[in-house]
Write a protein that holds these residues in place. Structure first.
Motif, mmCIF file in Angstrom:
data_model
loop_
_atom_site.group_PDB
_atom_site.id
_atom_site.type_symbol
_atom_site.label_atom_id
_atom_site.label_comp_id
_atom_site.label_asym_id
_atom_site.label_seq_id
_atom_site.Cartn_x
_atom_site.Cartn_y
_atom_site.Cartn_z
ATOM 1 N N LEU A 1 3.707 -4.108 2.511
ATOM 2 C CA LEU A 1 3.826 -4.489 1.181
ATOM 3 C C LEU A 1 2.501 -4.393 0.439
ATOM 4 C CD1 LEU A 1 6.531 -6.885 0.374
ATOM 5 C CD2 LEU A 1 6.682 -4.525 -0.321
ATOM 6 N N THR A 2 1.718 -5.064 1.098
ATOM 7 C CA THR A 2 0.307 -5.306 0.411
ATOM 8 C C THR A 2 -0.723 -4.002 0.431
ATOM 9 O OG1 THR A 2 -0.559 -6.272 2.541
ATOM 10 C CG2 THR A 2 0.155 -7.822 0.923
ATOM 11 N N LYS A 3 -0.205 -3.030 1.614
ATOM 12 C CA LYS A 3 -1.019 -2.021 1.684
ATOM 13 C C LYS A 3 -0.220 -0.493 1.025
ATOM 14 C CE LYS A 3 -2.954 -3.404 5.821
ATOM 15 N NZ LYS A 3 -3.167 -3.369 7.255
ATOM 16 N N SER A 4 0.853 -0.826 0.462
ATOM 17 C CA SER A 4 1.566 0.348 -0.242
ATOM 18 C C SER A 4 1.483 0.596 -1.660
ATOM 19 C CB SER A 4 3.106 0.303 0.168
ATOM 20 O OG SER A 4 3.509 0.410 1.647
ATOM 21 N N LEU A 5 1.441 1.505 -2.159
ATOM 22 C CA LEU A 5 1.236 1.766 -3.603
ATOM 23 C C LEU A 5 2.628 1.469 -4.236
ATOM 24 C CD1 LEU A 5 -0.140 4.742 -5.475
ATOM 25 C CD2 LEU A 5 1.773 3.918 -6.397
ATOM 26 N N ALA A 6 3.858 1.595 -3.673
ATOM 27 C CA ALA A 6 5.031 1.505 -4.768
ATOM 28 C C ALA A 6 5.996 0.739 -3.770
ATOM 29 C CB ALA A 6 5.388 2.600 -5.599
#
Length: 549
Positions: A274-279
């Motif tokens: 989650l913290t590394k994904s754009l959306a």
């Protein structure tokens, strides 16, 4: 609002001075709503107790968030809280909970899947016995009993800590995460009378036991997104359907400890993605046809994923909250804090993203800030205490209203609700005198305790409007014969959505006409539909409200 500012606001604006008693059903239940409130109460140093020790605060610690004290029971506290998990686990109502001589407020926390008034349909007597019902997944288009308030899953300390280290926007993987654990196409409901017709769902042949019945969801949002949204968004964002195996215990001891406490809902790899994904797609629940079957509204839309995605700084995709009537105490703004999809015009979302690709970074930052400032533990506890304090004050005054009100407004209404549209661009002296004349007319009315004066401030900050109103109040207090503290309620309306204005206007008894008014706002809201009251005829008009059958 930062935590420190929120705490300062609490101490300056609420009169709550008591303690809270939580009834927990058993050690293995995951009481997320209670935990989020208690996390905030602990910071605010509001004492709270429970019927047993619950929710360990550390891997090797014997300390708990909730603590049992044999010398304290619910009769000793100001507020008593149960959740739907209590009854789902076959617990009996605590002895004397609804005693007529009780001095505490009873609160029911409800995160049951299904439509807003499900429990009122199934057990109306029980639900109306509670002073307050805080319900997740509420809808603006559904008329609610006056003891029901919209609530939310929110962001607990566990989620905050798990999403604390977020990647910079330019370093995020340009993916749209679509990694749900369940499809939301079926629904297990507890204690259902099989003959009851429930909007948006149909009974299946499967019965888990004599208490749990399975239903098929007619219009599940996750299926709709699968079929209609993802095929058109995939050209802009890469679709990532991979997901963690939540049944597999994490290797790290601390994460394993949290995985156990949350009923296998905590997984470190999930939060890292989650913290590394754009959306992230955060669709949940279903839409239900309105009475005319031409339009739809959202039911059972709240989920952990919505809040986890926002906390992690993902651009969060969901339905358009305003269009589908989603009801939250503080509403996010579409295309500012999240991206809300109009299911009747999905292509419009894609077109805007093509035209404004830079908007994604702004939403990522603003959405995370909005969610933490309004729905992390301290703001959650503050909102809980404010609602409880309002109910305590109402019970003390003996002004229990029996009529229904539509929730979704960031303030409460009373028996007589009046509104004014001041022209805040006028010189402060002119504006102050006009406001003073209106407020004085209401303060001197014998039924001022039943009134609310709503003041539109859509084109001026709440801080600036407060300063002017404080000056007006001071001038009135200097007139010794006035008792300002006895009413009316004076409320700054603030920024309302079109849906909220549509909810509010039918509940207004009148608009007090001012010499200088904000004509632009009046025209925009079609304020001519609100009955006009001339100030010199205010007493007789209020009398007519009270005698009207």
């Amino acid at each position: 609002m930062t935590t420190s500012i929120a705490t300062e606001k609490f101490h300056s604006q609420t009169s709550f001075s008591g303690s809270v008693y939580f009834y927990l059903c058993h050690e293995q239940a995951y009481e997320h709503l209670m935990i989020n409130i208690a996390d905030g109460l602990k910071v605010l140093r509001i004492p709270f107790y429970a019927n047993f020790n619950y929710w360990k605060t550390g891997l090797d610690s014997e300390s708990y968030l909730f603590n049992y004290d044999s010398s304290v029971n619910h009769w000793d506290c100001s507020v008593v809280v149960l959740s739907n998990h209590w009854f789902e686990n076959h617990q009996k109502i605590p002895e004397g909970l609804f005693d007529q001589k009780r001095k505490y407020i009873t609160v029911y926390l409800d995160d049951t899947d299904g439509h807003s008034l499900l429990l009122y349909d199934l057990n109306p007597t029980l639900m109306r016995n509670f002073d307050l019902v805080l319900r997740t997944g509420c809808n603006n288009f559904v008329q609610h009993p006056n003891n029901l308030h919209p609530w939310f899953f929110g962001i607990s300390n566990r989620i905050l800590k798990s999403t604390q280290q977020v990647s910079k926007f330019e370093q995020r993987t340009p993916n749209l995460l679509i990694n749900y654990r369940v499809k939301h196409d079926t629904l297990l409901l507890f204690g259902i009378d099989a003959s009851v017709q429930i909007p948006g769902i149909q009974r299946t042949d499967y019965i888990k036991d004599d208490k749990w019945i399975e239903y098929t969801v007619n219009f599940p949002l996750r299926k709709i997104a699968d079929e209609r949204f993802y095929p058109v968004i995939k050209n802009i964002l890469k679709l990532d359907f991979s997901r963690e195996n939540f049944d597999k215990p994490p290797e790290d001891n601390y994460d394993y400890f949290l995985w156990q406490q949350t009923g296998q809902r905590h997984h470190p790899e999930y939060y890292q993605r989650l913290t590394k994904s754009l959306a992230c797609a955060a669709f949940g629940g279903c839409i239900v046809p309105d009475n005319d079957s031409q339009n739809f509204h959202a039911e059972w839309w709240d989920s952990w994923r919505f809040w986890e995605s926002l906390a992690a700084g993902c651009v969060t995709f969901h339905i358009d909250f305003d269009k589908y009537g989603v009801n939250l105490p503080v509403m996010p703004e579409n295309w500012k804090h999240y991206i809300g999809i109009d299911l009747d015009n999905i292509q419009a979302t894609v077109d805007r993203l093509v035209e404004e690709p830079e908007i994604l970074e702004r939403i990522s930052i603003a959405g995370r800030k909005w969610a933490i400032e309004n729905y992390s533990p301290v703001p959650t506890a503050l909102r809980f205490l404010e609602i409880v304090s309002d109910k305590q004050n109402t019970k003390t005054r003996g002004e229990i209203t029996e009529y229904f009100v539509t929730e979704g407004l960031p303030f409460s209404l009373t028996e007589i609700n009046l509104i004014i549209f001041p022209d805040w661009s006028q010189p402060e002296e002119t504006l102050g005198l006009e406001l003073q004349e209106v407020i004085k007319s209401l303060v001197t009315h014998p039924d001022r305790g039943k009134m609310a004066l709503l003041i539109d401030n859509s084109n001026i900050s709440a801080e600036d409007a407060d300063l002017i109103l404080s000056s007006v109040a001071m001038n009135l207090l200097m007139e010794s014969e006035l008792e300002v503290d006895e009413g009316p309620e004076i409320v700054l309306v603030g920024e309302l959505s079109q849906v909220q204005w549509s909810t509010l206007i039918p509940q207004l008894q009148g608009r007090i006409k001012l010499e200088h008014e904000n004509e632009e706002v009046k025209a925009k809201l079609k304020a001519e539909n609100i009955p006009v009251i001339e100030l010199d005829r205010l007493p007789e008009k209020i009398y007519s409200f009270q005698t009207k059958e």
